[in-house]
Design a protein around this motif. Sequence first.
Motif, short mmCIF file in Angstrom:
data_model
loop_
_atom_site.label_atom_id
_atom_site.label_comp_id
_atom_site.label_asym_id
_atom_site.label_seq_id
_atom_site.Cartn_x
_atom_site.Cartn_y
_atom_site.Cartn_z
N ALA A 100 47.90 23.24 7.67
CA ALA A 100 47.50 23.76 6.37
C ALA A 100 47.14 25.24 6.53
CB ALA A 100 46.31 22.98 5.84
N GLN A 101 47.31 25.99 5.43
CA GLN A 101 47.17 27.45 5.51
C GLN A 101 46.34 27.99 4.36
OE1 GLN A 101 49.15 29.73 7.65
NE2 GLN A 101 49.19 27.81 8.77
N MET A 102 45.63 29.07 4.63
CA MET A 102 45.16 29.91 3.53
C MET A 102 45.30 31.36 3.93
SD MET A 102 41.08 29.02 3.61
CE MET A 102 40.77 27.67 4.75
N TYR A 162 61.04 33.46 3.58
CA TYR A 162 60.75 32.06 3.21
C TYR A 162 60.54 31.21 4.46
CZ TYR A 162 61.78 27.75 0.52
OH TYR A 162 61.75 26.53 -0.10
N HIS A 163 59.40 30.56 4.54
CA HIS A 163 59.14 29.71 5.70
C HIS A 163 58.09 28.65 5.36
CE1 HIS A 163 55.73 32.43 6.03
NE2 HIS A 163 55.15 31.51 6.78
N VAL A 164 57.90 27.76 6.32
CA VAL A 164 56.94 26.67 6.18
C VAL A 164 56.07 26.65 7.43
CG1 VAL A 164 56.72 24.15 6.12
CG2 VAL A 164 58.51 25.26 4.80
N ASP A 165 54.79 26.45 7.26
CA ASP A 165 53.88 26.27 8.40
C ASP A 165 53.50 24.79 8.50
OD1 ASP A 165 53.33 29.21 9.05
OD2 ASP A 165 52.79 29.11 6.93
N LEU A 166 53.39 24.27 9.71
CA LEU A 166 53.03 22.85 9.86
C LEU A 166 51.55 22.58 9.60
CD1 LEU A 166 55.19 21.66 12.87
CD2 LEU A 166 55.66 21.55 10.42
N PRO A 179 56.49 25.75 1.15
CA PRO A 179 57.16 26.97 1.61
C PRO A 179 56.59 28.18 0.88
CG PRO A 179 58.76 25.27 0.98
CD PRO A 179 57.42 24.82 0.50
N HIS A 180 56.66 29.33 1.54
CA HIS A 180 56.16 30.55 0.90
C HIS A 180 56.86 31.75 1.51
CE1 HIS A 180 53.55 29.23 4.19
NE2 HIS A 180 53.41 30.51 4.52
N ARG A 181 56.81 32.85 0.78
CA ARG A 181 57.31 34.12 1.30
C ARG A 181 56.46 35.22 0.71
NH1 ARG A 181 60.81 37.01 -2.06
NH2 ARG A 181 61.25 35.97 -4.04
FE LIG Z 1 53.07 31.23 6.50
#
Ligand SMILES: [Fe+2]
Length: 308
Positions: free
Chosen positions: A146-148, A140-144, A213-215
């Motif tokens: 934006a992500q794809m 489980y984490h967060v990136d600052l 957040p995602h994992r």
């Molecule tokens: Fe990530």
Amino acid sequence: MNHTTILAGWDDAHSQLWGRQPIRLAHQLHQSPLFTTEKLARLIERYPREHYSLVLSGGVDGDRVWREGEIGALSGDQVLSAIAAGRFWLNLRNVDHVDARYGAVLDELCAEIGAKVPHFAAATRGAGILISSPRTKVYYHVDLPAQMLIQIVGHKRVYVYPATPPFVTPEDLESIALFDVEVDITPESWFDDHAAAFDFEPGQLLSWPLNAPHRVENLDDVNVSMTVSYADRDIRYRQVVSRANGILRHRCGYQPRSRATSGVSFWTKALMQEVLRHGPWVKRRRRERRAVDFRLDAEVPGRIVDLA
Ligand SMILES: [Fe+2]
């Protein structure tokens, strides 16, 4: 009419939901000759040391493990064998800069999304290729930024959580901005009740709201994915606020209340964090958390050698 070579099956709902809800789309990159085993092996062999991360992670059922290592003198094929046999994540970061062919893919992808999503802006962007072992996980984490996430080979399950407290708090964003720590939040077990879970396979792309957040849990095969991070001015300003508020909280013992990205308080913070962000106390915490302590063994695929 928009011509696309990467995206497929896009409809108006995707345009309206992009960045606001987790969404799964179709793409055609998994058919690109840039991602064959042969191409990836050669790419690994000439990858600059400063641009890759090799992580030993835990299995989907095992204890938490997160160690950083290096590939040592192994050939690209040996590295791929080690990943197939072990519990590793090889992150070929900045691949758009390291190899212009992948940079062209990133540019094309962003152009195609930009043609379909009016508010999509990715002035700052970067891509990585993630090659990872069967049945391993990213916590489980967060990136600052934006992500794809773009699935090329293999199967995984991706859990995406709401981008709000208690799933992610301003304090979490500050710590990530200051210390560059990506995997440092301990989720409550009931968080999963509020996650969107995606079974993810080649030809699919996932996008989710900023800071959600995602994992990730890999299923039973080796995975190859492309990650894309991007930011516009608003996202960059939010990072500035997080870093400044983190300095206020950790260094000055002050409870920051504003996350405004304009006005006097914002520009004061922007100046302050620019002056203080490279201070020795920040650097020390970063170094401790990023030590490389193993390398891959050349003889037995999947085995590691501890570094003193
Ligand atoms: Fe990530």
